[in-house]
Scaffold this motif. Structure first.
Motif, PDB file in Angstrom:
ATOM      1  N   UNK A 214     -59.538 -42.761 -29.507  1.00  0.00           N
ATOM      2  CA  UNK A 214     -58.302 -42.125 -29.463  1.00  0.00           C
ATOM      3  C   UNK A 214     -58.095 -40.717 -29.440  1.00  0.00           C
ATOM      4  N   UNK A 215     -58.646 -40.095 -30.225  1.00  0.00           N
ATOM      5  CA  UNK A 215     -58.538 -38.410 -30.204  1.00  0.00           C
ATOM      6  C   UNK A 215     -59.222 -38.164 -28.741  1.00  0.00           C
ATOM      7  N   UNK A 216     -60.219 -38.479 -28.496  1.00  0.00           N
ATOM      8  CA  UNK A 216     -61.020 -38.064 -27.043  1.00  0.00           C
ATOM      9  C   UNK A 216     -59.884 -38.452 -25.945  1.00  0.00           C
ATOM     10  N   UNK A 217     -59.111 -39.571 -26.017  1.00  0.00           N
ATOM     11  CA  UNK A 217     -58.315 -40.158 -25.036  1.00  0.00           C
ATOM     12  C   UNK A 217     -57.060 -39.022 -24.770  1.00  0.00           C
ATOM     13  N   UNK A 218     -56.577 -38.634 -25.947  1.00  0.00           N
ATOM     14  CA  UNK A 218     -55.477 -37.812 -26.198  1.00  0.00           C
ATOM     15  C   UNK A 218     -55.948 -36.278 -25.716  1.00  0.00           C
ATOM     16  N   UNK A 219     -56.882 -35.843 -26.074  1.00  0.00           N
ATOM     17  CA  UNK A 219     -57.321 -34.627 -25.405  1.00  0.00           C
ATOM     18  C   UNK A 219     -57.471 -34.585 -24.113  1.00  0.00           C
ATOM     19  N   UNK A 220     -57.940 -35.736 -23.443  1.00  0.00           N
ATOM     20  CA  UNK A 220     -58.122 -35.670 -21.835  1.00  0.00           C
ATOM     21  C   UNK A 220     -56.735 -35.851 -20.953  1.00  0.00           C
ATOM     22  N   UNK A 221     -55.873 -36.672 -21.830  1.00  0.00           N
ATOM     23  CA  UNK A 221     -54.425 -36.765 -21.264  1.00  0.00           C
ATOM     24  C   UNK A 221     -53.904 -35.404 -21.284  1.00  0.00           C
ATOM     25  N   UNK A 222     -53.964 -34.498 -22.379  1.00  0.00           N
ATOM     26  CA  UNK A 222     -53.317 -33.197 -22.580  1.00  0.00           C
ATOM     27  C   UNK A 222     -54.013 -32.286 -21.478  1.00  0.00           C
ATOM     28  N   UNK A 223     -55.249 -32.400 -21.162  1.00  0.00           N
ATOM     29  CA  UNK A 223     -55.822 -31.525 -20.452  1.00  0.00           C
ATOM     30  C   UNK A 223     -55.784 -31.796 -18.834  1.00  0.00           C
ATOM     31  N   UNK A 224     -55.551 -33.056 -18.496  1.00  0.00           N
ATOM     32  CA  UNK A 224     -55.331 -33.634 -17.297  1.00  0.00           C
ATOM     33  C   UNK A 224     -56.730 -33.848 -16.753  1.00  0.00           C
ATOM     34  N   UNK A 225     -57.715 -33.891 -17.720  1.00  0.00           N
ATOM     35  CA  UNK A 225     -59.235 -34.239 -17.133  1.00  0.00           C
ATOM     36  C   UNK A 225     -59.508 -35.457 -17.014  1.00  0.00           C
ATOM     37  N   UNK A 226     -60.076 -35.958 -15.864  1.00  0.00           N
ATOM     38  CA  UNK A 226     -60.583 -37.248 -15.893  1.00  0.00           C
ATOM     39  C   UNK A 226     -62.113 -37.300 -15.665  1.00  0.00           C
ATOM     40  N   UNK A 227     -63.019 -37.928 -16.576  1.00  0.00           N
ATOM     41  CA  UNK A 227     -64.387 -37.946 -16.384  1.00  0.00           C
ATOM     42  C   UNK A 227     -64.914 -38.719 -15.450  1.00  0.00           C
ATOM     43  N   UNK A 228     -65.957 -38.365 -14.384  1.00  0.00           N
ATOM     44  CA  UNK A 228     -66.172 -38.898 -13.404  1.00  0.00           C
ATOM     45  C   UNK A 228     -67.351 -39.983 -13.894  1.00  0.00           C
TER      46      UNK A 228
END
Length: 426
Positions: A214-228
């Protein structure tokens, strides 16, 4: 600062299984769901190995055709594991686990309704998608929830669920093939495979997403990053992906070369009855159960790398001996224990190893691919064993492929870096 609930632990308890009493309620629920899911997955998958003789007799299949049915499930499971890992990273580990359980339960049931070879092939192939997906979701979920010093043991217990499911399949096989004619018994056996779907209600109600995810998902959402989806094939993860894939290929190649054909080997070449062959399989399964547990404890005690090496060498040696050396029936019975012990123990540290090597952002896809690519690579093993058995004894064909597979795993294990005790980060 508030500490996430998933990281709060009771005092460490002494004794071999004392660590289990130190788990929080949330951890125990995840543990129960993942162990149970893998056990039921194993039951459904292993049912096929028991019905091969009945299909050969009832439908007039050749061993090569029977091997193709086993190959179909393994081949599709590789794609299922990779896709489920990606899905788990994107939409959650818990939802993915529920879908995978429902998927393999439904298609096991449909296997029992098949009216011809083509329909059974389709049902077995589609079952493989959920088969691969269940491990990918369950292993990453449990690996993220359990703390570092107990991660190997917890995932070893999850792998031990396979032996429990395998044992359940053996008992169901003995029961239904004793009270029903073979042409009916194999259908009923597959239809019972719908029951694991009931576990979804437990998962949906009691199992929550890991805090680190959940913490990782929140960080990705905040940065707009989407892992390939392909990030695991680039440095620095490429080496882990390749070595992990080779390790999985060796472990699964040896395992499926042996277990897919073992009931047929015992009945066709050793001339054992249904009940007698079941007794031999029970010894093998008990050995497998203890091997899973021992592998998990060993991974936390001496490290993942050395555990892989020891169990791979042991599995290869015993598999070749069991299938290619003409022992008497009593010796075969006792050799079944170390065969199950070592061939199962090779898997115990894999979930922990992959969890610790892949970052949270791509842990699902990395773990799903590395473990399941081995199934794609060795999907031909059951079929090739069947083809080769037309030119040499079935036991020798099994031993040849098993020996090659475990040698591959031993080499890959020797090259793997150690990750024992690694704490996960978002």
């Amino acid at each position: 600062m508030k500490v996430p609930a998933a990281t709060v632990h009771a005092p460490v308890q002494r004794g071999t299984f004392g660590w289990m009493s130190a788990l929080t309620l949330g951890e125990r629920r995840v543990f129960t769901a993942c162990v149970g899911g893998w056990a039921l997955d194993a039951m459904n998958v292993q049912l096929y190995s028991f019905v091969i003789p009945a299909l050969i007799a009832t439908w007039g299949l050749t061993r090569s055709q029977a091997g193709v049915l086993g190959t179909a499930a393994l081949l599709v499971s590789a794609a299922g594991g990779w896709f489920a890992g990606w899905f788990a990273d994107r939409y959650g580990r818990v939802l993915t686990l529920q879908i995978a359980i429902l998927w393999f339960a439904v298609f096991t049931f449909l296997s029992g309704l098949a009216q011809n070879y083509e329909q059974l092939f389709a049902a077995r192939a589609l079952l493989g998608f959920g088969f691969g997906g269940e491990w990918a979701a369950g292993a990453v979920l449990l690996g993220e929830v359990i703390r570092a010093d107990h991660r190997g043991k917890a995932l070893g217990f999850m792998q031990a669920g396979w032996a429990v499911g395998w044992g359940a399949a053996a008992l169901l096989y003995a029961f239904f093939f004793t009270i029903l004619p073979p042409e009916t018994a194999w259908r009923v056996l597959f239809m019972v495979g719908l029951l694991p779907a009931l576990l979804v209600f437990y998962v949906r109600r009691y199992v929550k997403e890991p805090e680190v995810y959940l913490a990782s998902k929140a960080k990705l959402a905040a940065s707009g990053d989407r892992p390939s989806l392909l990030e695991i094939f680039r440095p620095p993860l490429l080496k882990v992906t390749i070595l992990g894939g080779l390790m999985g290929t060796g472990a699964q190649g040896g395992y499926y070369a042996v277990t897919t054909w073992l009931p047929t080997f015992l009945r066709a070449e050793r001339k054992l009855s249904v009940l007698d062959s079941t007794g031999y399989l029970v010894v093998l399964i008990v050995g497998a159960f203890l091997g899973y547990l021992a592998g998990g404890f060993s991974a936390d005690k001496i490290g993942r790398r050395l555990t892989f090496l020891v169990f791979a060498i042991g599995a290869g040696t015993v598999a070749v001996t069991y299938t290619m050396v003409p022992f008497g029936d009593t010796a075969m019975l006792f050799l079944g224990f170390p065969l199950g012990f070592f061939s199962a123990g090779v898997f115990s540290g894999m979930g922990a190893f992959f969890t610790e090597h892949f970052p949270t952002r791509v842990r699902g896809v990395g773990q799903g691919f590395s473990y399941n690519v081995g199934r794609a690579a060795v999907a031909l093993f059951p079929m090739l064993v069947g083809v080769l058995s037309a030119k040499m004894p079935l036991g020798e064909a099994i031993g040849l492929f098993a020996g090659i597979a475990y040698a591959t795993m031993a080499v890959a294990a020797f090259m793997l870096p150690e990750t024992k005790g690694k704490v996960l980060a978002a």
